[in-house]
Design a protein around this motif. Structure first.
Motif, PDB file in Angstrom:
ATOM      1  N   ILE A 153       0.850  -1.187   0.000  1.00  0.00           N
ATOM      2  CA  ILE A 153       0.000   0.000   0.000  1.00  0.00           C
ATOM      3  C   ILE A 153       0.891   1.244   0.000  1.00  0.00           C
ATOM      4  N   THR A 154       0.494   2.220  -0.784  1.00  0.00           N
ATOM      5  CA  THR A 154       1.321   3.427  -0.932  1.00  0.00           C
ATOM      6  C   THR A 154       0.481   4.678  -0.668  1.00  0.00           C
ATOM      7  N   CYS A 155       1.194   5.773  -0.467  1.00  0.00           N
ATOM      8  CA  CYS A 155       0.559   7.082  -0.381  1.00  0.00           C
ATOM      9  C   CYS A 155       1.435   8.078  -1.123  1.00  0.00           C
ATOM     10  N   ARG A 156       0.967   9.290  -1.247  1.00  0.00           N
ATOM     11  CA  ARG A 156       1.717  10.330  -1.950  1.00  0.00           C
ATOM     12  C   ARG A 156       2.383  11.253  -0.933  1.00  0.00           C
ATOM     13  N   PRO A 157       3.475  11.910  -1.299  1.00  0.00           N
ATOM     14  CA  PRO A 157       4.174  12.776  -0.341  1.00  0.00           C
ATOM     15  C   PRO A 157       3.346  13.980   0.108  1.00  0.00           C
ATOM     16  N   ASP A 158       2.397  14.410  -0.734  1.00  0.00           N
ATOM     17  CA  ASP A 158       1.581  15.573  -0.342  1.00  0.00           C
ATOM     18  C   ASP A 158       0.306  15.167   0.392  1.00  0.00           C
ATOM     19  N   ASP A 159       0.099  13.867   0.623  1.00  0.00           N
ATOM     20  CA  ASP A 159      -1.023  13.439   1.466  1.00  0.00           C
ATOM     21  C   ASP A 159      -0.801  13.920   2.898  1.00  0.00           C
ATOM     22  N   THR A 160      -1.887  14.062   3.650  1.00  0.00           N
ATOM     23  CA  THR A 160      -1.744  14.458   5.048  1.00  0.00           C
ATOM     24  C   THR A 160      -1.414  13.239   5.902  1.00  0.00           C
ATOM     25  N   VAL A 161      -0.808  13.480   7.050  1.00  0.00           N
ATOM     26  CA  VAL A 161      -0.494  12.369   7.943  1.00  0.00           C
ATOM     27  C   VAL A 161      -1.769  11.713   8.457  1.00  0.00           C
ATOM     28  N   GLN A 162      -2.861  12.483   8.560  1.00  0.00           N
ATOM     29  CA  GLN A 162      -4.121  11.889   8.983  1.00  0.00           C
ATOM     30  C   GLN A 162      -4.611  10.878   7.953  1.00  0.00           C
ATOM     31  N   HIS A 163      -4.493  11.252   6.683  1.00  0.00           N
ATOM     32  CA  HIS A 163      -4.910  10.347   5.620  1.00  0.00           C
ATOM     33  C   HIS A 163      -4.052   9.079   5.635  1.00  0.00           C
ATOM     34  N   ALA A 164      -2.740   9.240   5.858  1.00  0.00           N
ATOM     35  CA  ALA A 164      -1.840   8.087   5.924  1.00  0.00           C
ATOM     36  C   ALA A 164      -2.225   7.179   7.085  1.00  0.00           C
ATOM     37  N   ALA A 165      -2.531   7.783   8.235  1.00  0.00           N
ATOM     38  CA  ALA A 165      -2.919   6.998   9.401  1.00  0.00           C
ATOM     39  C   ALA A 165      -4.211   6.222   9.135  1.00  0.00           C
ATOM     40  N   GLN A 166      -5.161   6.860   8.445  1.00  0.00           N
ATOM     41  CA  GLN A 166      -6.415   6.188   8.114  1.00  0.00           C
ATOM     42  C   GLN A 166      -6.176   5.006   7.171  1.00  0.00           C
ATOM     43  N   GLN A 167      -5.248   5.182   6.218  1.00  0.00           N
ATOM     44  CA  GLN A 167      -4.909   4.085   5.318  1.00  0.00           C
ATOM     45  C   GLN A 167      -4.328   2.894   6.095  1.00  0.00           C
ATOM     46  N   MET A 168      -3.429   3.204   7.022  1.00  0.00           N
ATOM     47  CA  MET A 168      -2.825   2.130   7.822  1.00  0.00           C
ATOM     48  C   MET A 168      -3.880   1.418   8.653  1.00  0.00           C
ATOM     49  N   ARG A 169      -4.782   2.199   9.245  1.00  0.00           N
ATOM     50  CA  ARG A 169      -5.834   1.608  10.081  1.00  0.00           C
ATOM     51  C   ARG A 169      -6.723   0.703   9.251  1.00  0.00           C
ATOM     52  N   ASP A 170      -7.165   1.195   8.103  1.00  0.00           N
ATOM     53  CA  ASP A 170      -8.099   0.432   7.277  1.00  0.00           C
ATOM     54  C   ASP A 170      -7.470  -0.842   6.723  1.00  0.00           C
ATOM     55  N   ARG A 172      -4.849  -2.297   8.117  1.00  0.00           N
ATOM     56  CA  ARG A 172      -4.208  -2.998   9.224  1.00  0.00           C
ATOM     57  C   ARG A 172      -2.737  -3.294   8.934  1.00  0.00           C
ATOM     58  N   VAL A 173      -2.045  -2.236   8.525  1.00  0.00           N
ATOM     59  CA  VAL A 173      -0.606  -2.338   8.283  1.00  0.00           C
ATOM     60  C   VAL A 173       0.092  -1.287   9.124  1.00  0.00           C
ATOM     61  N   SER A 174       1.412  -1.455   9.299  1.00  0.00           N
ATOM     62  CA  SER A 174       2.174  -0.549  10.166  1.00  0.00           C
ATOM     63  C   SER A 174       3.049   0.421   9.381  1.00  0.00           C
ATOM     64  N   SER A 175       2.920   0.409   8.062  1.00  0.00           N
ATOM     65  CA  SER A 175       3.748   1.326   7.266  1.00  0.00           C
ATOM     66  C   SER A 175       3.131   1.520   5.891  1.00  0.00           C
ATOM     67  N   LEU A 176       3.529   2.606   5.254  1.00  0.00           N
ATOM     68  CA  LEU A 176       3.148   2.885   3.872  1.00  0.00           C
ATOM     69  C   LEU A 176       4.386   3.284   3.096  1.00  0.00           C
ATOM     70  N   CYS A 177       4.488   2.811   1.865  1.00  0.00           N
ATOM     71  CA  CYS A 177       5.542   3.296   0.980  1.00  0.00           C
ATOM     72  C   CYS A 177       5.057   4.598   0.349  1.00  0.00           C
ATOM     73  N   VAL A 178       5.952   5.568   0.285  1.00  0.00           N
ATOM     74  CA  VAL A 178       5.605   6.873  -0.287  1.00  0.00           C
ATOM     75  C   VAL A 178       6.155   6.908  -1.712  1.00  0.00           C
ATOM     76  N   THR A 179       5.258   7.110  -2.672  1.00  0.00           N
ATOM     77  CA  THR A 179       5.666   7.098  -4.078  1.00  0.00           C
ATOM     78  C   THR A 179       5.265   8.395  -4.761  1.00  0.00           C
ATOM     79  N   ASP A 180       5.942   8.662  -5.863  1.00  0.00           N
ATOM     80  CA  ASP A 180       5.596   9.851  -6.638  1.00  0.00           C
ATOM     81  C   ASP A 180       4.491   9.513  -7.633  1.00  0.00           C
ATOM     82  N   ALA A 181       4.184  10.452  -8.517  1.00  0.00           N
ATOM     83  CA  ALA A 181       3.070  10.269  -9.446  1.00  0.00           C
ATOM     84  C   ALA A 181       3.273   9.091 -10.385  1.00  0.00           C
ATOM     85  N   LYS A 182       4.533   8.724 -10.628  1.00  0.00           N
ATOM     86  CA  LYS A 182       4.825   7.630 -11.546  1.00  0.00           C
ATOM     87  C   LYS A 182       5.071   6.306 -10.830  1.00  0.00           C
TER      88      LYS A 182
END
Length: 609
Positions: A153-170, A172-182
């Motif tokens: 599961i990934t997120c974007r660098p301009d996402d908010t930390v709240q959004h990242a936390a919600q992704q992890m919660r939903d 059920r993972v402890s980390s997200l890889c941060v990727t660019d548009a490509k």
């Protein structure tokens, strides 16, 4: 200063797989290679460029970057790169730049293709499709791609930390890889980051992921094995490792993933050693090595995996003691290198080990520094190793002996003297010192010396003859009627010494092949395999000797594991009666193979046995 073809040739002889090529091919290769020099920060190639060939680092360091200029790998001396693009369409799939002043050797594509077609070791080296033979749940040797979580599961660098936390919660993972548009990996954010970098300082939930993520995280390739991952996690104290192939994010491995597998004990021990406050802490860790031995043997791990993992713990203990010594005595006044020899040097430690080590010092060292700072450091480390269960060497082959703590120039005279005047002491010392392996410090203090001594020894037939004679002092325990000859008296009467009469004869043979063939490997099995590939050993002769060595070594560690399970201390003395008739027959046949190879070498019939 431009490199000469002779310098290139000598370097190639120290790098696998070129070290196993016939000398005529090595010379031809050295004459066709071009040399590139790059200053710090200079580009080597850009993404999509036509590659001029395969790159091999002669000196310096290189950063490999993805299309978003994120570092995905840092390479050093003897590493090669660019092959992925070469084997696809000839165009770079990454970019590369010098991380420091760097000298590169460039192998033309056509030449690399010829080498792969003509030489099996080269083909095997560059064949990434082969899978290692291992048990399904043997985490230490299994490829990471076998247990990584694909499509992380990934997120974007301009996402908010709240959004990242919600992704992890939903998810059920402890980390997200941060990727660019490509889709290129540029960072990682974990639950720990949210706790320590957002909640603790009371940052806004609208804070961007980019502000708190770990940029350019450490990554591994899917072809890496479990022990690479485990030791990386434990020594770096990280719990999440993205898996990247080329420029593409292909997976994620976390500590949670590892709980599904067995054999994580070696990494746990390495981790605890790396955090030890003193030698007594280390001793509490190394006391569990016998149980690790039992676990690995019971899990079906091959002997070379068992001894490699056990040796890794000794390496970690040594490096930790070196760090503690520097904290106590201050930074070293000149560069130094701590090396192991003996079984640790060869990465062949079992449940029974003493310590064999030495110090290489920079030639600018003064006698006051050598007999002061470095004597104190050596005593601290050797005493700590002894406390940790690696007992003092009975022959005083330790860095605490002033003879074995010397400037590099003195070490060069040592080796020159041993090679040019191979008296009995020189033979004994060479048998130990030609198994040196750097453990901690400035590795460059050893690299040129190893190349030079291997070259000098291979040219000196008298020295090799003396080494052959010395190697024949350890003989397999065979009676005249091809039975098993046990020890006749003393504490270990009626047993087989599976070290000195078992594995050591093969260790000595492999060292001879290494000296004659300028093989840089110090591990016994690796030496034998390279001797086979270089033609020093015929395929049939090498196959027989490797099979014999494997059986002897497996029998030895099985014996040690059995003793531990019985509540006894592991040793090398095996009662033949503990073996079945079938096992005794095969062990005896293995000893016969070793004896036959010794006879061939002793009578000067060459290596093509």
């Amino acid at each position: 200063m431009p490199l000469t073809s002779e310098q290139v040739l000598q370097f190639l002889k120290s790098v696998h797989p070129y070290d196993v090529l016939p000398e005529t091919d090595q010379e031809a290769l050295s004459n066709q290679i071009t040399v590139w020099e790059r200053v710090h920060g200079a580009g080597i190639y850009e993404l999509g460029e036509q590659l001029p060939g395969l790159f091999l680092i002669y000196e310096g360091g290189v950063e490999i970057r993805d299309k978003n200029d994120a570092v995905i790998s840092r390479l050093g001396i003897r590493n090669s790169f660019g092959e992925r693009g070469l084997f696809l369409d000839g165009r770079a799939v990454t970019s590369a730049k010098a991380g420091e002043p760097t000298v590169l050797l460039v192998l033309p594509p056509a030449l690399l293709t010829e080498l792969i077609a003509a030489h099996q070791p080269v083909a095997r080296f560059f064949d990434r499709t082969q899978k290692p033979r291992t048990r399904e749940n043997d985490l230490a040797a299994i490829p990471i791609e076998s247990f990584m979580a694909p499509n992380p599961i990934t997120c974007r660098p301009d996402d908010t930390v709240q959004h990242a936390a919600q992704q992890m919660r939903d998810a059920r993972v402890s980390s997200l890889c941060v990727t660019d548009a490509k889709g290129g990996l540029i960072g990682i954010i974990t639950v720990r980051d949210l706790s320590f970098k957002v909640l603790a300082p009371a940052l806004s939930v609208e804070t961007s992921v980019e502000a708190v993520m770990t940029a350019n995280p450490i990554v591994l390739a899917p072809s890496a094995i479990g022990s690479d991952l485990l030791h990386l996690m434990m020594e770096r104290r990280i719990g999440h490792v993205p898996i990247v192939e080329g420029e593409r994010l292909v997976g994620m491995v976390t500590q949670t993933d590892l709980t599904r597998f067995q054999a994580i004990s070696s990494a746990e021990l390495v981790s605890e050693v790396a955090r030890a406050k003193d030698a007594y802490d280390i001793a509490r860790v190394t006391a569990r090595i016998p149980n690790l031995l039992v676990q690995l043997v019971a899990g079906g791990s091959r002997h070379e995996i068992v001894t490699r993992l056990i040796s890794d713990i000794a390496d970690a203990a040594t490096r930790r003691l070196l760090k503690l010594a520097e904290e106590k005595f201050g930074p070293p006044p000149v560069p130094y290198l701590w090396l192991a020899c003996g079984s640790q040097g060869r990465r062949e430690q079992t449940g029974v080990s003493d310590q064999d080590n030495c110090l290489f010092l920079d030639d600018h060292v003064t006698d006051e520094q050598r007999l002061g700072y470095f004597a104190d450091l050596a005593k601290f480390v050797c005493d700590g190793l002894n406390t940790s269960g690696y007992i003092y060497c009975p022959g005083d082959m330790m860095a605490t002996n002033p003879r074995w703590s010397q400037p590099l120039s003195v070490w060069k005279t040592y080796f020159e003297g041993w090679i040019n005047k191979p008296d009995p002491e020189a033979q004994m010392l060479s048998s130990v010192m030609f198994d040196l392996r750097p453990i901690g410090g400035e590795v460059s203090l050893f690299e040129d010396l190893q190349t030079q001594t291997l070259e000098a020894s291979s040219r000196n037939s008298i020295f090799v003859a003396h080494m052959v004679s010395n190697s024949l002092k350890h003989t397999p325990p065979l009676s005249l009627l091809r039975g098993l000859a046990t020890i006749r008296s003393g504490e270990h009467k009626n047993t087989l010494d599976m070290k000195h009469n078992g594995v050591v004869p093969v260790v000595d043979l492999a060292r001879i092949y290494a000296l004659q063939g300028q093989i840089g490997a110090v591990n016994t099995r690796a030496r034998l395999e390279e001797a086979r590939e270089s033609g020093q050993l015929s395929k049939s002769g090498a196959g027989d000797l490797l099979d014999a060595y494997d059986l002897i070594a497996e029998t030895r560690i099985q014996h040690q594991a059995d003793l531990v399970k019985q509540g006894a201390q592991p040793d090398n003395f095996l009662q033949p009666s503990s073996l079945s008739d079938f096992e005794r027959s095969h062990v005896r046949d293995a000893f016969v193979v070793v004896k036959t190879m010794q006879s061939a070498v002793g009578h000067g019939r060459g290596m093509l046995s």
